[in-house]
Enzyme design. Structure first.
Site, PDB file in Angstrom:
ATOM      1  N   HIS A  10      -1.494  83.595 -14.408  1.00 38.93           N
ATOM      2  CA  HIS A  10      -0.461  84.284 -13.644  1.00 38.93           C
ATOM      3  C   HIS A  10       0.821  84.360 -14.475  1.00 38.93           C
ATOM      4  CE1 HIS A  10       0.965  85.635  -9.785  1.00 38.93           C
ATOM      5  NE2 HIS A  10       1.907  84.708  -9.725  1.00 38.93           N
ATOM      6  N   LYS A  70       4.612  92.040  -4.406  1.00 36.37           N
ATOM      7  CA  LYS A  70       4.332  92.351  -2.998  1.00 36.37           C
ATOM      8  C   LYS A  70       5.483  93.228  -2.478  1.00 36.37           C
ATOM      9  CE  LYS A  70       2.761  87.475  -2.384  1.00 36.37           C
ATOM     10  NZ  LYS A  70       1.457  87.349  -2.923  1.00 36.37           N
ATOM     11  N   SER A  76       4.002  89.271  -8.764  1.00 36.04           N
ATOM     12  CA  SER A  76       3.697  88.234  -7.799  1.00 36.04           C
ATOM     13  C   SER A  76       4.358  88.503  -6.444  1.00 36.04           C
ATOM     14  CB  SER A  76       4.112  86.887  -8.383  1.00 36.04           C
ATOM     15  OG  SER A  76       3.268  85.901  -7.874  1.00 36.04           O
TER      16      SER A  76
HETATM   17  C1  GCU Z   1       2.469  81.487  -4.904  1.00 37.71           C
HETATM   18  C2  GCU Z   1       1.913  82.313  -3.777  1.00 37.71           C
HETATM   19  C3  GCU Z   1       1.599  83.741  -4.183  1.00 37.71           C
HETATM   20  C4  GCU Z   1       2.748  84.346  -4.922  1.00 37.71           C
HETATM   21  C5  GCU Z   1       3.190  83.441  -6.047  1.00 37.71           C
HETATM   22  C6  GCU Z   1       4.434  83.906  -6.801  1.00 37.71           C
HETATM   23  O1  GCU Z   1       1.463  81.237  -5.842  1.00 37.71           O
HETATM   24  O2  GCU Z   1       0.773  81.675  -3.276  1.00 37.71           O
HETATM   25  O3  GCU Z   1       1.310  84.525  -3.049  1.00 37.71           O
HETATM   26  O4  GCU Z   1       2.421  85.624  -5.376  1.00 37.71           O
HETATM   27  O5  GCU Z   1       3.510  82.180  -5.523  1.00 37.71           O
HETATM   28  O6  GCU Z   1       5.222  84.671  -6.287  1.00 37.71           O
HETATM   29  O7  GCU Z   1       4.630  83.427  -7.929  1.00 37.71           O
END
Ligand code: GCU
Length: 419
Positions: A398, A261, A257
Site C-alpha cells: 500500500h 475514496k 487510500s
Molecule cells: C486503513 C483503512 C483503509 C484505508 C487506509 C488508508 O488501512 O483500513 O480503508 O484506505 O487505512 O487510508 O491508508
C-alpha cells in the site's frame, strides 16, 4: 418417488442459506423500480440522480452546497519556485468568509515552461502541504497532525504536540513526484485533509468545516468525513476555475487510500472533474463488497466511524448481500475517464475487488459509447490497461510509487492531450 421429491426438497432447503449468502451485483443500467435504462439521456437525467441520492442517503451522507460567503486569498505567489521550474501559489480558502473561521490552504505548482492554461491534478495530502516537497516557501500546516501512523511512508518524528514543524518539510515527497508532473506540463494542486475535516475519532466533526453545518450532523444521512473531503476537493475546483493559469476543463482528481475514496466520491458528484484517479482506494472506494474479501463494512464503520454516514452501519455484515455496490459509484463518473489501481500486497484493499469494481462499471461506459475497461481478466503485474477506464496492479504494498505516477501521467496524456 415421493421419497425422492422429499430428498430433493430437503437438499434445496439445505442449500438455501448458501445461496442467500451472495446476491448478484445490481446492474447499473436498471432503475430501482426494475425498468431498464434505454437512452444516454435517461442515464444522465434519471438514473444518475437516482444513484447519487441513494448513495448520499445510505453511505456518504448529504453534503452542503458551496458556501455563499466563501472567499479566496492568494497569500503567496513565487514565479521562480523550484529553481525556476514552476510558479508556486498558495491560496487560503476561508470557507465561511471569516478570517478566524475554518481555513484550507491550497498549494499550487504551475509549470513555467508551458504558456497558457495547463491541465492539472488536484488531490488531498495526508501530512500537510509542506510534506509534499522540501520547498522552504510552503506554509507549514498549523492544523492537527497525526504523530504515529507507524507506517513506512513518512517519518513523523518532526511532529511535536500534534503540530508540524520545520523538520516536516518534504517528509512525504517520495509520493509526490512534483518534477515529473511539471515536466509533463501539468499543474499540481493540493491541500491537507485535516484543514477540511478531522480524521480522528476523538475530534471527529468538531474541526474544519463540520461545525459550520450542525444541521447535517446527528442524522442517518449525516455529512461524513469522506464526503467532507470530497466537498473540499470541489471547493478547490471552485478556486481553480478562477485561476487563468489552469484549464479547469482538464482537471484530474487524485487520491490514495482513504483520500482515494474521497476522490472517487468527488468525481462521482462533481462533473467538473474531467478525470478521476482512485489509487488503492479499497473498501468504500473502488473495491466490490460483494466478494466478501478484504476490509468489510463493519470494520469501516467501527474503526473509522466518521468516514461514512450513520445509515451505512445498517449494512454491517451484509457485504455479500448488498442491494448496491461500489461499481455503481464508479459508473457515476462515466463517461469521464477513471483510473483504478492496486498493489499486490495490499490485501486489505482486495486488488481483485478493485479490478472487478472497475470492470462492472464498464457497462455504463460502453452504453455511453466509450471503450470502458479494455480487459475482461485482471491484467498481470506491471501491465497497465487503458481505455476510458484504466487499471494496473503492481508488486509491493500500500503506497504511491513512481510506477503508479508514470501510468497516471500516461493516462492523462492520452485523454487530456488529444489532438
Ligand atoms: C486503513 C483503512 C483503509 C484505508 C487506509 C488508508 O488501512 O483500513 O480503508 O484506505 O487505512 O487510508 O491508508
Amino acid at each position: 418417488m415421493q421419497f425422492n421429491t422429499l430428498l430433493c426438497f430437503s437438499f434445496f432447503l439445505a442449500t438455501l442459506p448458501l445461496l442467500a449468502q451472495k446476491r448478484p451485483l445490481p446492474d447499473p443500467l436498471v432503475f430501482t423500480n426494475g425498468k431498464r435504462v434505454t437512452t444516454a439521456k435517461q442515464w444522465q437525467s434519471q438514473r444518475r440522480p437516482e444513484l447519487l441520492e441513494f448513495f448520499a442517503n445510505e453511505m456518504y451522507g448529504h453534503s452542503p452546497d458551496k458556501p455563499s460567503a466563501m472567499r479566496f486569498e492568494v497569500f503567496d505567489t513565487d514565479a521562480n519556485a523550484l529553481g525556476g521550474k514552476a510558479t508556486r501559489k498558495q491560496v487560503a480558502v476561508y470557507f465561511d468568509g471569516k478570517s478566524n473561521g475554518p481555513r484550507m490552504d491550497v498549494l499550487l505548482y504551475i509549470p513555467n515552461q508551458v504558456k497558457g492554461p495547463v491541465p492539472a491534478i488536484v488531490g488531498l495530502n495526508f501530512w500537510g502541504n509542506q510534506s509534499i516537497n522540501a520547498d522552504p516557501g510552503i506554509r507549514i500546516s498549523t492544523s492537527w497532525m497525526e504523530s504515529g501512523r507507524g507506517n513506512p511512508y513518512v517519518d513523523v518524528s518532526c511532529v511535536v504536540n500534534h503540530r508540524s514543524t520545520e523538520a516536516c518539510r518534504g517528509i512525504n515527497a517520495q509520493q509526490w513526484p512534483v518534477d515529473s508532473i511539471l515536466n509533463r506540463g501539468y499543474a499540481l494542486v493540493t491541500a491537507y485533509r485535516e484543514d477540511i475535516a478531522s480524521d480522528e475519532k476523538s475530534t471527529m466533526f468538531t474541526t474544519g468545516v463540520h461545525p459550520l453545518y450542525p444541521n447535517l450532523q446527528n442524522r442517518g444521512d449525516n455529512f461524513g468525513t469522506v464526503a467532507a473531503w470530497a466537498w473540499g476537493l470541489s471547493r478547490i475546483m471552485d478556486y481553480v476555475q478562477t485561476d487563468n493559469r489552469i484549464d479547469a476543463k482538464r482537471v484530474a482528481v487524485f487520491g490514495w487510500s482513504r483520500l482515494g475514496k474521497a476522490a472517487l466520491w468527488a468525481g462521482a458528484i462533481d462533473e467538473r472533474f474531467a478525470m478521476v484517479i482512485s489509487h488503492e482506494s479499497g473498501a468504500g472506494g473502488a473495491k466490490l463488497f460483494h466478494r466478501g474479501v478484504g476490509e468489510n463494512i463493519r470494520r469501516l464503520c467501527t474503526v473509522f466511524p466518521h468516514w461514512y454516514a450513520g445509515n451505512f452501519r445498517n449494512y454491517m455484515d451484509q457485504d455479500t448481500l448488498l442491494p448496491f455496490d461500489q461499481h455503481l459509484v464508479i459508473s457515476l463518473v462515466a463517461p469521464r475517464p477513471i483510473y483504478v489501481a492496486s498493489a499486490e500486497e495490499d490485501k486489505n484493499s482486495d486488488p481483485e475487488g478493485e479490478f472487478e469494481g472497475a470492470k462492472a462499471a464498464s457497462v455504463v461506459y460502453q452504453f455511453l459509447g466509450t471503450t470502458g475497461l479494455p480487459a475482461s481478466q485482471m491484467p498481470p503485474l506491471n501491465q497497465s490497461v487503458q481505455g476510458q477506464i484504466g487499471y494496473h496492479i503492481r508488486p509491493g504494498g500500500h503506497d504511491v510509487t513512481n510506477y503508479d505516477w508514470q501510468h497516471y501521467l500516461r493516462f492523462m496524456d492520452k485523454h487530456f492531450k488529444k489532438k
